[in-house]
Scaffold this active site. Sequence first.
Site, PDB file in Angstrom:
ATOM      1  N   SER A 112       0.832  -1.200   0.000  1.00  0.00           N
ATOM      2  CA  SER A 112       0.000   0.000   0.000  1.00  0.00           C
ATOM      3  C   SER A 112       0.864   1.246   0.000  1.00  0.00           C
ATOM      4  CB  SER A 112      -0.917   0.018   1.221  1.00  0.00           C
ATOM      5  OG  SER A 112      -1.611   1.243   1.320  1.00  0.00           O
TER       6      SER A 112
ATOM      7  N   TYR B 190      -3.222  -0.638   9.929  1.00  0.00           N
ATOM      8  CA  TYR B 190      -3.233  -1.050   8.519  1.00  0.00           C
ATOM      9  C   TYR B 190      -1.908  -0.717   7.852  1.00  0.00           C
ATOM     10  CZ  TYR B 190      -4.124  -0.825   3.516  1.00  0.00           C
ATOM     11  OH  TYR B 190      -4.030  -0.983   2.169  1.00  0.00           O
TER      12      TYR B 190
END
Length: 319
Positions: A191, A206
Amino acid sequence: MAGAIAQQPAWAQALAAAGLIVAARSAARLALWLYAAFLRPAKPLRARYGAWAVVTGATDGIGRALALELAAAGLGVVLVGRSPDKLAAVAAEVGARRPDAQTRTFVIDFAADGLAANVAALAESIRGLDVGVLVNNAGLCYPYARYFHEVDEALARDLIRLNVEAVTRVTHAVLSGMVQRKRGAIVNIGSGAATIMPSAPLYTVYAATKAYVDQFSKSLHVEYKNKGIDVQCQAPMYVATKMASIRKASLFAPSPETYAHAAVRYIGYEPRCTPHWAHTLLWFLFSVVPEPLADRYLLGTTLSIRDRGHAKEARKKML
């Protein structure tokens, strides 16, 4: 002209030379980026790595789009996901688009207990297949932005189980066959929250799990690049998926299909990459903006997302 330059003080000549070097390096980097983003051909995946691809999280979003792209590239695809109905639908879609493509499905819920045994069953199901490409796409994000103290035990556990433990176990299960065959490609979907943005406020757990994916991939790349195995972490920014809660594709939030088309072209090249060209522009912007300003912008953005999430939850409770 040459005489005029020669008459300049030594410090001015040194400054001019340094400027030319910087300009030349910048021009070279731009040319290389343009080539990689728009002109560089994809590697012949089947010939180079093997006949099959394993794709986790293959029922929706990026995973589904990657499975379709890999099938279009001539690979058989093992579709891995938790919904038998959705897996069957994607397998049917692959068959409709590429009638000669082979498909298999495997049902697994990476968030459920017994992950080690479930991944062992997956490894057994692909035993004997010439798996050339593994795409670790299955993952989890927050339902919406929240402070760390608002992250409950269940969400924290599932984030770590899917984004860290599952990626590690599935890679370990598939890698041994690649080592025996002395070829393979592993693509871990990371990400931009972990590798592009300077921080990820209100998405802390996350982003931290995706930072693990980045370092895990980079280290494996160094370990196995001399064994014929290419390991890569792809770090996209926003893609128009359910997980990102973005319904409409845009320039900086492409559709899963647009992202997957770019992603497959990058397999086997850089160990860390951002395949979609517009995401690379965001990477550049974050690299030149002073970090405190970027942090302030990111915090403001995620606080807005948190407010909208709270409002949505409140509306649901009223129904």
